[in-house]
Scaffold this active site. Structure first.
Site, short mmCIF file in Angstrom:
data_model
loop_
_atom_site.label_atom_id
_atom_site.label_comp_id
_atom_site.label_asym_id
_atom_site.label_seq_id
_atom_site.Cartn_x
_atom_site.Cartn_y
_atom_site.Cartn_z
N ARG A 179 0.84 -1.20 0.00
CA ARG A 179 0.00 0.00 0.00
C ARG A 179 0.87 1.25 0.00
NH1 ARG A 179 -4.60 -0.02 4.40
NH2 ARG A 179 -5.33 1.72 3.12
N CYS A 237 -1.33 5.76 9.21
CA CYS A 237 -1.66 4.49 8.56
C CYS A 237 -2.81 4.75 7.61
CB CYS A 237 -1.99 3.43 9.61
SG CYS A 237 -3.39 3.84 10.67
#
Length: 282
Positions: A179, A237
């Protein structure tokens, strides 16, 4: 701060909650089982939890409604405070939080309580998966606590602050490496990372036994990422949950870090913010 006040092994918690322990020594127990995308953790709580533990819902009580501020923005202080008092949380009594085992949700509860001014909160190392003591299906009815949130216990970042910190200090991206690199993005509208951020997946904080790595191991991990004495550190995050685990791990290693609660879900909610892709910070 640090390992002695942020984490508790299962054996130590068992001793604190054993029959005959003085009520003043027994910590308030919060069960924060949660999974990204559901289902809610309350049904699992009802099938068995630590005796005396109160269930806390991450989506409803440890986060505000999703929107432009991210998928798990900071909760309304009144909502959060009421949830903690319902669970019996008071300023003068220690708190232990746990989840199913990965520590993400428990660390979110730890971070929020510390951020809101509670100074004695620990995460059960290994969570429920590492607990070998008794479980119960009985739901407790604790006396109302007196905890009232007072901000300032731990530092936070907004989007502009995270961008600036990535250039003057160390901004850690706690998501999975793919990611960060922008190879996949299963949740948010844009793939990639905040320019200048360094990839530091939360999963690397935990050893093969499911327990948090030792303070020395964590110190080496973060030093390799550029976290040295005096370094200003921030973490983000996807939505501010796994990043709380990273802040917790840094705390165990003796490093105070700021959390960007909105994280990537807020960063990408406003078109035009810069995005970096690939393995380098950018």
């Amino acid at each position: 701060m640090g390992a002695m006040t942020a984490i508790i092994p299962a054996a130590d918690l068992a001793a604190l909650t054993a029959p005959g322990t003085s009520p003043t020594e027994r910590p308030v127990l919060l069960d924060v089982r949660w999974r990204l995308g559901g289902p809610p953790g309350h049904p699992e709580y009802l099938t068995g939890h630590l005796p005396g533990a109160v269930y806390v819902d991450l989506d409803r009580e440890l986060a505000g409604p999703p929107g432009d501020a991210g998928r798990h923005p900071l909760p309304d202080p009144d909502v959060f405070g009421a949830a903690m008092r319902r669970a019996g949380v008071s300023l003068g009594r220690p708190v232990v939080v746990y989840d199913a085992g990965d520590g993400w949700a428990a660390a979110r509860a730890w971070w929020l309580l510390r951020w809101a001014g509670h100074g004695d909160v620990r995460v059960l190392d290994g969570g429920l998966a590492g607990w070998s003591g008794p479980l119960t299906t009985e739901e407790p009815a604790p006396a109302e606590g007196d905890f009232v949130p007072a901000h300032g216990g731990l530092p936070v970042l907004d989007a502009d602050g995270a961008a600036a910190l990535a250039r003057r200090g160390v901004l850690l991206d706690a998501r999975a490496g793919e990611r960060y690199r922008g190879e996949v993005e299963p949740i948010d509208p844009v793939a990639g990372h905040i320019p200048g951020a360094r990839s530091a997946p939360t999963t690397d904080n935990v050893g093969p036994d499911g327990l948090l790595r030792s303070p020395a191991e964590l110190g080496d991990r973060f030093a390799a990422l550029g976290v040295t004495p005096g370094t200003e550190v921030g973490v983000y995050c996807g939505s501010g949950v796994s990043a709380a685990h990273q802040v917790w791990a840094l705390d165990v290693a003796g490093v105070t870090a700021a959390l960007y609660p909105g994280s990537w879900s807020e960063w990408t909610a406003r078109p035009g913010r810069p995005v970096a892709r690939g393995p380098e910070p950018g």
